[in-house]
Write a protein that holds these residues in place. Structure first.
Motif, PDB file in Angstrom:
ATOM      1  N   ALA A  31       0.603  -1.214   0.132  1.00 16.09           N
ATOM      2  CA  ALA A  31       0.081  -0.038   0.043  1.00 16.09           C
ATOM      3  C   ALA A  31       0.867   1.399   0.101  1.00 16.09           C
ATOM      4  CB  ALA A  31      -1.020  -0.057   1.138  1.00 16.09           C
ATOM      5  N   VAL A  32       1.935   1.240   0.891  1.00 12.21           N
ATOM      6  CA  VAL A  32       2.946   2.366   0.730  1.00 12.21           C
ATOM      7  C   VAL A  32       3.718   2.385  -0.411  1.00 12.21           C
ATOM      8  CG1 VAL A  32       4.502   3.643   2.133  1.00 12.21           C
ATOM      9  CG2 VAL A  32       2.653   2.649   3.427  1.00 12.21           C
ATOM     10  N   ASN A  33       4.518   1.598  -0.409  1.00  5.82           N
ATOM     11  CA  ASN A  33       5.734   1.254  -1.148  1.00  5.82           C
ATOM     12  C   ASN A  33       5.282   1.402  -2.716  1.00  5.82           C
ATOM     13  OD1 ASN A  33       7.013   1.260   1.196  1.00  5.82           O
ATOM     14  ND2 ASN A  33       7.893  -0.717   0.811  1.00  5.82           N
ATOM     15  N   THR A  34       4.182   0.580  -3.125  1.00  6.43           N
ATOM     16  CA  THR A  34       4.022   0.414  -4.696  1.00  6.43           C
ATOM     17  C   THR A  34       2.712   1.421  -4.778  1.00  6.43           C
ATOM     18  OG1 THR A  34       4.680  -1.794  -4.383  1.00  6.43           O
ATOM     19  CG2 THR A  34       3.527  -1.340  -6.194  1.00  6.43           C
ATOM     20  N   ARG A  35       1.357   1.196  -3.994  1.00 10.91           N
ATOM     21  CA  ARG A  35       0.400   1.999  -4.393  1.00 10.91           C
ATOM     22  C   ARG A  35       0.630   3.251  -4.281  1.00 10.91           C
ATOM     23  NH1 ARG A  35      -3.757  -0.273  -1.443  1.00 10.91           N
ATOM     24  NH2 ARG A  35      -4.275   1.487   0.154  1.00 10.91           N
ATOM     25  N   GLY A  36       1.372   3.443  -3.330  1.00 10.45           N
ATOM     26  CA  GLY A  36       1.850   5.082  -2.932  1.00 10.45           C
ATOM     27  C   GLY A  36       2.367   5.885  -4.173  1.00 10.45           C
ATOM     28  N   VAL A  37       3.393   4.931  -4.651  1.00  7.31           N
ATOM     29  CA  VAL A  37       4.019   5.650  -5.964  1.00  7.31           C
ATOM     30  C   VAL A  37       3.152   5.700  -6.912  1.00  7.31           C
ATOM     31  CG1 VAL A  37       5.569   4.953  -7.775  1.00  7.31           C
ATOM     32  CG2 VAL A  37       6.434   4.495  -5.496  1.00  7.31           C
ATOM     33  N   ARG A  38       2.103   4.788  -7.208  1.00  3.99           N
ATOM     34  CA  ARG A  38       1.186   5.054  -8.372  1.00  3.99           C
ATOM     35  C   ARG A  38       0.192   5.983  -8.085  1.00  3.99           C
ATOM     36  NH1 ARG A  38      -4.194   2.668  -8.876  1.00  3.99           N
ATOM     37  NH2 ARG A  38      -4.310   3.371  -6.419  1.00  3.99           N
ATOM     38  N   ASN A  39      -0.188   6.238  -6.661  1.00  7.33           N
ATOM     39  CA  ASN A  39      -1.102   7.378  -6.365  1.00  7.33           C
ATOM     40  C   ASN A  39      -0.425   8.772  -6.713  1.00  7.33           C
ATOM     41  OD1 ASN A  39      -3.078   5.766  -5.475  1.00  7.33           O
ATOM     42  ND2 ASN A  39      -2.711   5.905  -3.323  1.00  7.33           N
ATOM     43  N   GLY A  40       0.811   8.807  -6.149  1.00  7.42           N
ATOM     44  CA  GLY A  40       1.747  10.093  -6.336  1.00  7.42           C
ATOM     45  C   GLY A  40       2.174  10.420  -7.892  1.00  7.42           C
ATOM     46  N   ALA A  41       2.468   9.478  -8.431  1.00  3.37           N
ATOM     47  CA  ALA A  41       2.442   9.576 -10.072  1.00  3.37           C
ATOM     48  C   ALA A  41       1.167  10.100 -10.604  1.00  3.37           C
ATOM     49  CB  ALA A  41       2.928   8.429 -10.680  1.00  3.37           C
ATOM     50  N   ARG A  42       0.142   9.528 -10.442  1.00  3.81           N
ATOM     51  CA  ARG A  42      -1.186  10.105 -10.929  1.00  3.81           C
ATOM     52  C   ARG A  42      -1.356  11.371 -10.731  1.00  3.81           C
ATOM     53  NH1 ARG A  42      -6.282   6.237  -9.507  1.00  3.81           N
ATOM     54  NH2 ARG A  42      -5.869   7.174  -7.471  1.00  3.81           N
ATOM     55  N   GLU A  43      -1.352  11.786  -9.440  1.00  3.63           N
ATOM     56  CA  GLU A  43      -1.826  13.289  -8.952  1.00  3.63           C
ATOM     57  C   GLU A  43      -0.747  14.252  -9.532  1.00  3.63           C
ATOM     58  OE1 GLU A  43      -4.287  14.199  -7.893  1.00  3.63           O
ATOM     59  OE2 GLU A  43      -5.096  12.075  -7.806  1.00  3.63           O
ATOM     60  N   ALA A  44       0.673  13.589  -9.773  1.00  3.35           N
ATOM     61  CA  ALA A  44       1.531  14.544 -10.403  1.00  3.35           C
ATOM     62  C   ALA A  44       1.273  14.635 -11.865  1.00  3.35           C
ATOM     63  CB  ALA A  44       3.124  13.844 -10.242  1.00  3.35           C
ATOM     64  N   THR A  45       0.793  13.822 -12.542  1.00  2.00           N
ATOM     65  CA  THR A  45       0.620  13.817 -13.926  1.00  2.00           C
ATOM     66  C   THR A  45      -0.571  14.433 -13.990  1.00  2.00           C
ATOM     67  OG1 THR A  45       1.464  11.618 -14.208  1.00  2.00           O
ATOM     68  CG2 THR A  45       0.031  12.487 -16.038  1.00  2.00           C
ATOM     69  N   ARG A  46      -1.665  14.745 -13.420  1.00  2.00           N
ATOM     70  CA  ARG A  46      -2.704  15.506 -13.488  1.00  2.00           C
ATOM     71  C   ARG A  46      -2.593  16.867 -13.437  1.00  2.00           C
ATOM     72  NH1 ARG A  46      -6.720  11.564  -9.693  1.00  2.00           N
ATOM     73  NH2 ARG A  46      -7.671  10.297 -11.659  1.00  2.00           N
ATOM     74  N   ARG A  47      -1.291  17.297 -12.686  1.00  2.00           N
ATOM     75  CA  ARG A  47      -0.930  18.722 -12.441  1.00  2.00           C
ATOM     76  C   ARG A  47       0.121  19.272 -13.307  1.00  2.00           C
ATOM     77  NH1 ARG A  47      -3.685  16.326  -8.826  1.00  2.00           N
ATOM     78  NH2 ARG A  47      -4.786  17.642  -7.384  1.00  2.00           N
ATOM     79  N   MET A  48       0.894  18.148 -13.999  1.00  2.00           N
ATOM     80  CA  MET A  48       1.997  18.692 -14.925  1.00  2.00           C
ATOM     81  C   MET A  48       1.736  19.103 -16.115  1.00  2.00           C
ATOM     82  SD  MET A  48       4.936  16.163 -13.570  1.00  2.00           S
ATOM     83  CE  MET A  48       5.710  16.048 -11.711  1.00  2.00           C
ATOM     84  N   SER A  49       0.961  20.115 -16.205  1.00  2.50           N
ATOM     85  CA  SER A  49       0.493  20.621 -17.587  1.00  2.50           C
ATOM     86  C   SER A  49       1.383  21.080 -18.705  1.00  2.50           C
ATOM     87  CB  SER A  49      -0.396  21.780 -17.354  1.00  2.50           C
ATOM     88  OG  SER A  49       0.269  22.789 -16.707  1.00  2.50           O
TER      89      SER A  49
END
Length: 275
Positions: free
Chosen positions: A128-146
């Motif tokens: 949940a932390v080590n793998t899904r957490g990376v997915r969650n972070g990458a997804r939110e980053a991608t949504r904001r990196m216009s």
């Protein structure tokens, strides 16, 4: 298809290293390796947001960085396992900084339990932390990196090989992050987003030292002969154990335009451990 990556060959070395005008989020950034990364990114000119479960410590660490470098720093509460928490914290950063250009997925846990004693809950918590957490972070980053950006995943040498008894969940989760780094690089390149991994060996941080002590105690209790167990120093080819700043400088390289040609790869920052 057009890929929005400029040729920066004519830029000076200081310009390539500078992060002035860029906004960075570091998960698990309140102390240890995450804080060392935040310090180096701030020194290079980035505005930094320290995202951590301990919002008080995150705010204190951000104040330290602001006082030291005179840049804008922010501490926010973030639970990387919770998509809503990641989105809310990211919205707070964007409202303050105006956007996100660099995201460092640093948060991680590494409980030590032998396979036959490991509960489903422990296994799931690590992923949940080590793998899904990376997915969650990458997804939110991608949504904001216009306008493009960089995602740096802190992987570990555990993403390349087994490291010690009792760490099957940790090693598996880090192999997954290394693979996720490759796949995200493939998917996000058309958006102008690079994804790079950094794989440290053991460095003495608050969390690592506590985890190492717990792992040694567990192995001793299980009857493992600790005298014959290899140590981090036994694998080092540079004559010392790495420091948090050793790793932070590699992350800075990945986050800067010095590494603009790189995406999808994971850099070993391991003092030669995996040779």
């Amino acid at each position: 298809m057009t890929y929005p990556f400029a040729d920066v060959s004519a830029h000076s070395l200081p310009a390539l290293l500078s992060l002035e005008g860029r906004r960075a989020i570091i998960t698990g950034g309140a102390q240890g390796l995450g804080f060392a990364i935040a310090v180096r990114l701030a020194e290079a000119g980035a505005q930094v947001a320290i995202a951590d479960l301990d919002v008080g410590l995150a705010a204190s660490s951000a104040e330290t960085i602001t006082a030291r470098f005179g840049i804008s720093a922010l501490g926010v509460r973030m639970d990387v396992t919770d998509s809503a928490s990641v989105a809310k914290a990211t919205d707070e950063v964007v409202a303050t900084f105006g956007g996100v250009d660099i995201w460092v997925n640093n948060a991680g846990i590494f409980p030590s339990q032998p396979l036959l004693e490991m509960s489903d809950e422990t296994w799931e918590a690590v992923f949940a932390v080590n793998t899904r957490g990376v997915r969650n972070g990458a997804r939110e980053a991608t949504r904001r990196m216009s306008c493009g950006g960089v995602i740096v995943n802190v992987v570990s040498t555990a993403g390349f090989h087994g490291i010690a008894p009792g760490l099957s969940a940790y090693v598996s989760s880090k192999h997954a992050v290394r693979g996720l780094t490759k796949q995200l690089a493939l998917e996000l390149a058309p958006r102008g987003i690079r994804v790079v991994g950094v794989a440290p060996s053991y460095v003495p941080t608050e969390g690592n030292m506590a985890a190492a002590a717990a792992a040694m105690a567990a192995m001793t209790e299980a009857g493992v002969d600790m005298q014959n167990m290899p140590t981090a120093m036994s694998h080092s080819l540079i004559g010392r154990t790495g420091t948090p700043d050793d790793i932070a400088r590699v992350v800075l390289f990945c986050a800067s335009d010095l590494s603009l040609i790189m995406t999808g790869s994971t850099l070993l920052a391991d003092a030669g451990e995996t040779i």
